[in-house]
Design a protein around this motif. Sequence first.
Motif, mmCIF file in Angstrom:
data_model
loop_
_atom_site.group_PDB
_atom_site.id
_atom_site.type_symbol
_atom_site.label_atom_id
_atom_site.label_comp_id
_atom_site.label_asym_id
_atom_site.label_seq_id
_atom_site.Cartn_x
_atom_site.Cartn_y
_atom_site.Cartn_z
ATOM 1 N N THR A 31 11.792 26.933 8.867
ATOM 2 C CA THR A 31 12.912 27.316 8.017
ATOM 3 C C THR A 31 12.959 26.466 6.747
ATOM 4 O OG1 THR A 31 14.368 25.851 9.287
ATOM 5 C CG2 THR A 31 14.260 28.158 9.955
ATOM 6 N N SER A 54 13.822 23.963 3.874
ATOM 7 C CA SER A 54 14.441 22.642 3.778
ATOM 8 C C SER A 54 14.081 22.027 2.435
ATOM 9 C CB SER A 54 13.986 21.730 4.923
ATOM 10 O OG SER A 54 12.592 21.493 4.844
ATOM 11 N N THR A 85 18.116 24.060 6.532
ATOM 12 C CA THR A 85 18.818 25.326 6.732
ATOM 13 C C THR A 85 18.095 26.153 7.791
ATOM 14 O OG1 THR A 85 17.576 26.752 5.197
ATOM 15 C CG2 THR A 85 19.237 25.271 4.222
ATOM 16 N N ASP A 113 18.531 34.469 8.597
ATOM 17 C CA ASP A 113 19.261 33.322 9.146
ATOM 18 C C ASP A 113 18.943 33.294 10.634
ATOM 19 O OD1 ASP A 113 21.029 31.539 10.266
ATOM 20 O OD2 ASP A 113 22.823 32.354 9.307
ATOM 21 N N TRP A 135 26.697 24.326 2.543
ATOM 22 C CA TRP A 135 26.067 25.520 2.017
ATOM 23 C C TRP A 135 26.073 26.647 3.039
ATOM 24 C CZ3 TRP A 135 25.353 26.351 -2.851
ATOM 25 C CH2 TRP A 135 25.117 25.293 -3.726
ATOM 26 N N PRO A 176 24.107 29.431 4.934
ATOM 27 C CA PRO A 176 22.726 29.202 5.402
ATOM 28 C C PRO A 176 21.621 29.733 4.485
ATOM 29 C CG PRO A 176 24.123 29.893 7.219
ATOM 30 C CD PRO A 176 24.945 30.037 5.978
#
Length: 368
Positions: A58, A60, A66, A274, A336, A338
């Motif tokens: 994911t 980053s 995230t 997500d 934040w 995602p």
Amino acid sequence: MVGIDVANGVVGAVLGIVFATLFQQPLQDAWFKVRRRSTRAVRRLRSRGEESGPSWTTFSLGPLHTPALIVEGDGESTIGAEAIHIQVVDEEVVLPPDMAGWRNEIEAESARLQAGNGTPIWNGQRYAVEALDVSRTALEEQPEVHLRLRPTDYYTFLAAQQLDRRLPDGATPRSRYLDPDAPLKAPAFLQCSFAVNIAVVTADDMLVVTRRSDRVRMSPGVWNSSVNEGLARHIDSSGRNAPDLYAVARRGMREEMSLETNEYSLALLAFVLDSERRHWSAHFSARLKTLTRDDLRARMSRGVADRWEHQTIDYVPFRPADVARYLLRADRVHRWAPLAPALFHLALVDAHGRASVERAEAQVVRRL
């Protein structure tokens, strides 16, 4: 003298034979041992540096981590509308029996709110993601995205968001239905969200960043993309036609920023998931042609259809270092939505190139 030289030569030859006989093999053995040990040491060093991990990771950036999984797109090339193929399956999503009661609870809560003069939970018509597959064209190797959707509603979405709620047998929807090693595989009833997220950049190079209202039910108060708009069946599908993602993005620009189609250019950068909450997104960038930050503020002051969705709007210089510093601010880094940081990174890459963006981001991270 000649005799002495001959004698010395004979003695040297004899001593050489004796030395070779006595010491050659031990020296060779010692040399081979040294080589073997050094080879093993090098291999051990190499093995310590080797490690394996998942191919899907994911987004980053330094301390910012995230759950945003960029499934297709890198920001350097855009995805045209002709490359997106959407199919809508007729059968509506149905929750498993042990989760169906959760939807009934939400429906009952909405009825109580309405009876008590509160604000009921509007059960909007939505789409669930049955599958998203990516292929490449034969000659140009351009991406082709195949998106398969199923009808669902907002109550089902809210019920399915309770991924860590205990089922009667003690399991959770996350543990029962999701495999962390296969992040792209999930049943449709757990993926009842598909939205477009747009990074809007004004004509004077200011990135628009919004903070979600405290009144929204999902992720209140977090910092988010410029525009976030979910697919709505009753709006985005005329008759039996499948929705058009570019049309959804244009609707979001109109409803949340009061901007018309001729006032900006629009580009689809990526499809992002997500992986924590199973929300899908099409990430767009939009460049305003003539409207500056002040022009946009003035436009929005005269009325916005969905004004209640945002409580604050920031304008950030659209340069890699400035945006990176903004993303990593102490009062932002853990607040934040995602999918927003990945969106802003991809928009920067689209505008400035990957090498320039990653170099600037690395410098900002080092100086933290």
